[in-house]
Write an enzyme that holds these catalytic residues in place. Sequence first.
Site, PDB file in Angstrom:
ATOM      1  N   ASN A   1     -27.565  -8.756  17.443  1.00 31.22           N
ATOM      2  CA  ASN A   1     -26.286  -8.362  18.015  1.00 31.22           C
ATOM      3  C   ASN A   1     -26.245  -6.881  18.395  1.00 31.22           C
ATOM      4  O   ASN A   1     -25.481  -6.490  19.280  1.00 31.22           O
ATOM      5  CB  ASN A   1     -25.169  -8.668  17.015  1.00 31.22           C
ATOM      6  CG  ASN A   1     -23.869  -7.997  17.385  1.00 31.22           C
ATOM      7  OD1 ASN A   1     -23.161  -8.424  18.297  1.00 31.22           O
ATOM      8  ND2 ASN A   1     -23.541  -6.895  16.696  1.00 31.22           N
TER       9      ASN A   1
ATOM     10  N   ILE B   1     -32.240  -0.071  15.859  1.00 30.85           N
ATOM     11  CA  ILE B   1     -32.976  -0.754  16.923  1.00 30.85           C
ATOM     12  C   ILE B   1     -33.495   0.280  17.920  1.00 30.85           C
ATOM     13  O   ILE B   1     -32.766   1.147  18.386  1.00 30.85           O
ATOM     14  CB  ILE B   1     -32.075  -1.782  17.638  1.00 30.85           C
ATOM     15  CG1 ILE B   1     -31.692  -2.905  16.686  1.00 30.85           C
ATOM     16  CG2 ILE B   1     -32.780  -2.345  18.869  1.00 30.85           C
ATOM     17  CD1 ILE B   1     -32.867  -3.723  16.171  1.00 30.85           C
TER      18      ILE B   1
ATOM     19  N   PHE C   1     -22.731   2.560  27.739  1.00 33.65           N
ATOM     20  CA  PHE C   1     -21.978   3.759  28.089  1.00 33.65           C
ATOM     21  C   PHE C   1     -20.601   3.341  28.598  1.00 33.65           C
ATOM     22  O   PHE C   1     -20.474   2.364  29.336  1.00 33.65           O
ATOM     23  CB  PHE C   1     -22.710   4.552  29.167  1.00 33.65           C
ATOM     24  CG  PHE C   1     -23.924   5.292  28.666  1.00 33.65           C
ATOM     25  CD1 PHE C   1     -23.817   6.595  28.206  1.00 33.65           C
ATOM     26  CD2 PHE C   1     -25.167   4.679  28.652  1.00 33.65           C
ATOM     27  CE1 PHE C   1     -24.941   7.288  27.741  1.00 33.65           C
ATOM     28  CE2 PHE C   1     -26.295   5.353  28.187  1.00 33.65           C
ATOM     29  CZ  PHE C   1     -26.179   6.661  27.736  1.00 33.65           C
ATOM     30  N   LYS C   2     -19.581   4.062  28.200  1.00 30.54           N
ATOM     31  CA  LYS C   2     -18.232   3.793  28.686  1.00 30.54           C
ATOM     32  C   LYS C   2     -18.135   4.150  30.170  1.00 30.54           C
ATOM     33  O   LYS C   2     -18.879   4.987  30.683  1.00 30.54           O
ATOM     34  CB  LYS C   2     -17.207   4.629  27.900  1.00 30.54           C
ATOM     35  CG  LYS C   2     -17.303   4.494  26.391  1.00 30.54           C
ATOM     36  CD  LYS C   2     -16.587   3.274  25.889  1.00 30.54           C
ATOM     37  CE  LYS C   2     -16.574   3.262  24.364  1.00 30.54           C
ATOM     38  NZ  LYS C   2     -15.765   2.189  23.804  1.00 30.54           N
TER      39      LYS C   2
ATOM     40  N   LYS D   1     -29.375  -6.760  29.744  1.00 32.16           N
ATOM     41  CA  LYS D   1     -29.011  -8.071  29.194  1.00 32.16           C
ATOM     42  C   LYS D   1     -29.671  -9.210  29.968  1.00 32.16           C
ATOM     43  O   LYS D   1     -30.022 -10.244  29.390  1.00 32.16           O
ATOM     44  CB  LYS D   1     -27.489  -8.232  29.194  1.00 32.16           C
ATOM     45  CG  LYS D   1     -26.774  -7.297  28.211  1.00 32.16           C
ATOM     46  CD  LYS D   1     -27.208  -7.555  26.770  1.00 32.16           C
ATOM     47  CE  LYS D   1     -26.373  -6.779  25.771  1.00 32.16           C
ATOM     48  NZ  LYS D   1     -26.766  -7.037  24.369  1.00 32.16           N
TER      49      LYS D   1
ATOM     50  N   THR E   1     -13.026  -4.871  21.135  1.00 36.78           N
ATOM     51  CA  THR E   1     -13.949  -4.132  20.276  1.00 36.78           C
ATOM     52  C   THR E   1     -14.064  -2.690  20.771  1.00 36.78           C
ATOM     53  O   THR E   1     -13.578  -2.344  21.851  1.00 36.78           O
ATOM     54  CB  THR E   1     -15.353  -4.766  20.295  1.00 36.78           C
ATOM     55  OG1 THR E   1     -15.881  -4.668  21.630  1.00 36.78           O
ATOM     56  CG2 THR E   1     -15.312  -6.228  19.869  1.00 36.78           C
TER      57      THR E   1
ATOM     58  N   TYR F   1     -26.693  -1.713  32.092  1.00 32.53           N
ATOM     59  CA  TYR F   1     -26.349  -2.659  31.024  1.00 32.53           C
ATOM     60  C   TYR F   1     -26.640  -4.091  31.476  1.00 32.53           C
ATOM     61  O   TYR F   1     -27.210  -4.886  30.735  1.00 32.53           O
ATOM     62  CB  TYR F   1     -24.867  -2.506  30.658  1.00 32.53           C
ATOM     63  CG  TYR F   1     -24.419  -3.397  29.524  1.00 32.53           C
ATOM     64  CD1 TYR F   1     -24.675  -3.045  28.201  1.00 32.53           C
ATOM     65  CD2 TYR F   1     -23.719  -4.573  29.771  1.00 32.53           C
ATOM     66  CE1 TYR F   1     -24.258  -3.861  27.142  1.00 32.53           C
ATOM     67  CE2 TYR F   1     -23.297  -5.393  28.729  1.00 32.53           C
ATOM     68  CZ  TYR F   1     -23.564  -5.019  27.427  1.00 32.53           C
ATOM     69  OH  TYR F   1     -23.152  -5.840  26.389  1.00 32.53           O
ATOM     70  N   GLY F   2     -26.257  -4.399  32.709  1.00 30.54           N
ATOM     71  CA  GLY F   2     -26.475  -5.742  33.233  1.00 30.54           C
ATOM     72  C   GLY F   2     -27.947  -6.117  33.280  1.00 30.54           C
ATOM     73  O   GLY F   2     -28.331  -7.225  32.901  1.00 30.54           O
TER      74      GLY F   2
ATOM     75  N   GLN G   1     -28.437   7.363  32.014  1.00 31.41           N
ATOM     76  CA  GLN G   1     -27.986   6.242  31.185  1.00 31.41           C
ATOM     77  C   GLN G   1     -29.017   5.113  31.127  1.00 31.41           C
ATOM     78  O   GLN G   1     -28.987   4.277  30.218  1.00 31.41           O
ATOM     79  CB  GLN G   1     -26.676   5.664  31.737  1.00 31.41           C
ATOM     80  CG  GLN G   1     -25.475   6.573  31.608  1.00 31.41           C
ATOM     81  CD  GLN G   1     -24.200   5.917  32.106  1.00 31.41           C
ATOM     82  OE1 GLN G   1     -24.146   4.704  32.311  1.00 31.41           O
ATOM     83  NE2 GLN G   1     -23.157   6.714  32.315  1.00 31.41           N
TER      84      GLN G   1
END
Length: 271
Positions: free
Chosen positions: A90, A64, A95-96, A199, A230, A195-196, A106
Amino acid sequence: MRIAIVTGANKGIGKAIAKSLASSGTFTQVICACRDETRGLSAGQDIQQTSDNGCDVIYLPLTIGDISSHENFYNEILERFGKCDVLVNNAGMAFKNADPTPFKQQCKPTLDVNFRGTASFTDLMMPLLRKGNDARLVNVASMSGYLSQLRSKELQERFSNENVSKEEIHALVDKFEKDVLQGTHVENGWGNSNYGISKLALIAMTKVWAREERDNGIAVNCCCPGYCDTDMTSHKGPRSPEEGAKNAVIPCLMKDPPSGQFFSNFEVAEW
């Protein structure tokens, strides 16, 4: 013949989704679409061994965010099957918390995979979904994409406007990235999570696809699997991948599904 495709199906929630679909008795073919060939082949074999209803489970390469990979995958599905009945997006990345990569660096990789790459791949695959039987599109999002993370009411209204366009969502995401790079994203009303936002944009795009594809008979929804055990959560989540996967599987399999909805905790939830 019914065909289901699950991206990022080599492990975790994606593998659990593919396994559930393969064992549902609803599909003749489930494709595990992933970038890691070794894990993808292994996942396909593992799922195949647990599917005793004649469903064929295979691996096909897909990265992707890589346009040439998208096109190769599309052509392969077109040539082999000529359609897609269910697509579950999916695949994603995060990033951690302990990752030393600066926040600014990032931003682009996160947006490029979770939003831009997913949107580009989905738009490419849509003609195959239109040829599907009782077609479904399910985007695996996250509660991290909640609307209220945006400090600006104006931004909230723009993302949630029922007439927002794909072009406007892309422009908003581009503006977020620009503001992050300039260090002005918080003062300009954005949230503080790459990330937020990735999404949140995917959820907003889900609603656009649902609106555009309503007359084509495609049910388009998104979901939050929950905080699962996970690799992405460093195995800190209390919910098993199998439980989390149910939030994606329900809109894939339910009779007379809604469209443009967000599923969480096994039911339609508020964004």
